[in-house]
Each structure stands twice: as C-alpha cells, then as structure tokens.
Design a protein around this motif. Structure first.
Motif, PDB file in Angstrom:
ATOM      1  N   ARG A  41       0.857  -1.179   0.000  1.00 28.11           N
ATOM      2  CA  ARG A  41       0.000   0.000   0.000  1.00 28.11           C
ATOM      3  C   ARG A  41       0.899   1.237   0.000  1.00 28.11           C
ATOM      4  NH1 ARG A  41      -5.318   0.594   2.482  1.00 28.11           N
ATOM      5  NH2 ARG A  41      -5.596   2.752   3.065  1.00 28.11           N
ATOM      6  N   GLU A  43       0.844   5.036   0.972  1.00 26.82           N
ATOM      7  CA  GLU A  43      -0.011   5.928   1.752  1.00 26.82           C
ATOM      8  C   GLU A  43       0.696   7.243   2.025  1.00 26.82           C
ATOM      9  OE1 GLU A  43      -2.187   5.955   6.103  1.00 26.82           O
ATOM     10  OE2 GLU A  43      -1.739   4.043   5.140  1.00 26.82           O
ATOM     11  N   CYS A  48      -3.933  10.788   0.796  1.00 28.74           N
ATOM     12  CA  CYS A  48      -4.579   9.663   0.120  1.00 28.74           C
ATOM     13  C   CYS A  48      -3.782   8.388   0.311  1.00 28.74           C
ATOM     14  CB  CYS A  48      -4.714   9.947  -1.372  1.00 28.74           C
ATOM     15  SG  CYS A  48      -3.111  10.098  -2.188  1.00 28.74           S
ATOM     16  N   SER A  49      -4.365   7.298  -0.168  1.00 31.18           N
ATOM     17  CA  SER A  49      -3.649   6.037  -0.217  1.00 31.18           C
ATOM     18  C   SER A  49      -3.960   5.359  -1.541  1.00 31.18           C
ATOM     19  CB  SER A  49      -4.011   5.135   0.964  1.00 31.18           C
ATOM     20  OG  SER A  49      -5.372   4.798   0.932  1.00 31.18           O
ATOM     21  N   LYS A  53      -6.396  -3.854  -5.646  1.00 24.94           N
ATOM     22  CA  LYS A  53      -7.555  -4.682  -5.332  1.00 24.94           C
ATOM     23  C   LYS A  53      -7.529  -5.889  -6.263  1.00 24.94           C
ATOM     24  CE  LYS A  53     -12.300  -3.675  -4.079  1.00 24.94           C
ATOM     25  NZ  LYS A  53     -13.382  -2.712  -4.190  1.00 24.94           N
ATOM     26  N   PHE A  78      -6.269   1.200  -6.936  1.00 26.70           N
ATOM     27  CA  PHE A  78      -7.351   2.032  -6.426  1.00 26.70           C
ATOM     28  C   PHE A  78      -6.783   3.189  -5.637  1.00 26.70           C
ATOM     29  CE2 PHE A  78     -10.110  -1.325  -7.614  1.00 26.70           C
ATOM     30  CZ  PHE A  78     -11.356  -0.755  -7.715  1.00 26.70           C
ATOM     31  N   PHE A  79      -7.537   4.274  -5.590  1.00 27.65           N
ATOM     32  CA  PHE A  79      -7.192   5.494  -4.877  1.00 27.65           C
ATOM     33  C   PHE A  79      -8.256   5.723  -3.816  1.00 27.65           C
ATOM     34  CE2 PHE A  79      -8.443   9.949  -4.469  1.00 27.65           C
ATOM     35  CZ  PHE A  79      -7.273  10.528  -4.050  1.00 27.65           C
ATOM     36  N   LYS A  80      -7.816   6.069  -2.608  1.00 21.71           N
ATOM     37  CA  LYS A  80      -8.767   6.404  -1.549  1.00 21.71           C
ATOM     38  C   LYS A  80      -8.319   7.709  -0.918  1.00 21.71           C
ATOM     39  CE  LYS A  80     -10.925   4.707   2.629  1.00 21.71           C
ATOM     40  NZ  LYS A  80     -10.952   3.644   3.634  1.00 21.71           N
ATOM     41  N   ALA A  81      -9.195   8.703  -0.936  1.00 21.45           N
ATOM     42  CA  ALA A  81      -8.879  10.013  -0.370  1.00 21.45           C
ATOM     43  C   ALA A  81      -8.815   9.927   1.148  1.00 21.45           C
ATOM     44  CB  ALA A  81      -9.929  11.033  -0.788  1.00 21.45           C
ATOM     45  N   GLY A  82      -7.884  10.657   1.742  1.00 20.43           N
ATOM     46  CA  GLY A  82      -7.756  10.720   3.187  1.00 20.43           C
ATOM     47  C   GLY A  82      -8.763  11.688   3.787  1.00 20.43           C
ATOM     48  N   LYS A  83      -8.940  11.598   5.092  1.00 22.58           N
ATOM     49  CA  LYS A  83      -9.920  12.421   5.796  1.00 22.58           C
ATOM     50  C   LYS A  83      -9.637  13.918   5.618  1.00 22.58           C
ATOM     51  CE  LYS A  83     -11.728  13.322  10.392  1.00 22.58           C
ATOM     52  NZ  LYS A  83     -11.576  13.054  11.827  1.00 22.58           N
ATOM     53  N   LYS A  86     -10.542  15.084   2.105  1.00 25.31           N
ATOM     54  CA  LYS A  86     -12.011  15.179   1.973  1.00 25.31           C
ATOM     55  C   LYS A  86     -12.529  16.458   2.603  1.00 25.31           C
ATOM     56  CE  LYS A  86     -12.820  10.191   2.066  1.00 25.31           C
ATOM     57  NZ  LYS A  86     -13.375   9.089   2.856  1.00 25.31           N
TER      58      LYS A  86
END
Length: 91
Positions: A41, A43, A48-49, A53, A78-83, A86
């Motif tokens: 991963r 990060e 983001c991270s 998948k 995949f991309f996931k936005a951090g808190k 956001k």
C-alpha cells in the motif's frame, strides 16, 4: 494539475532546477508504482492512499451480443482520499 505543472511547482517552491524537480517527481511516482506492483500500500498521511484490489474469475456478459464471457482474475490500482483531503475539498 498534470505532471509538468507539478514539476514546475516543485522547482519554484524548492528553488531547484527543472531537471532536479523532474527527477524527484519521477522517483516519487516510480516508488509508488513499484510498491503497488509488489502489492504494498502506498499511503500519504492526510492526503490519500493507493492500493491494489484483487478480483477473482467471474462470469460477465458481452454488451453487444449478450453472450456469457469468463473474465480472468485481475488486479487493479485504487485510490482512496484521506480524511483531511475530503475535508479540504468539502469546504
């Protein structure tokens, strides 16, 4: 923002040459890509991270013909936005 704009921003902010900034950005992107190839991963806290998948084999349909098709197993990034990201975007 594209890669060239990122290089220019780094060059200006860090007061370094364009070649040095380009090299730094390339090392950064290559390191992230290598991590995902190795199924690690990547990060960046607060931003983001990126992760990979895995999908197993499944049966899908060809949209043109409607025939059943077997979809091979695959891995996708995949991309996931951090808190914090956001919250900054949603102001």
């Amino acid at each position: 923002m594209n890669k060239l704009e990122l290089i220019t921003a780094l060059k200006t902010e860090a007061n370094i040459s364009k070649a040095e900034a380009s090299s730094i950005i390339q090392i950064f992107f290559d390191s992230m890509a290598d991590a995902m190839v190795n199924e690690d991963r990547a990060e960046i806290r607060g931003l983001c991270s990126f992760f990979v998948k895995k999908y197993k084999t499944y049966t899908g349909r060809n949209p043109k013909t409607g025939k059943k098709v077997t979809i091979k197993p695959k891995r996708l990034p995949f991309f996931k936005a951090g808190k914090e990201l956001k919250e900054r975007v949603d102001t």
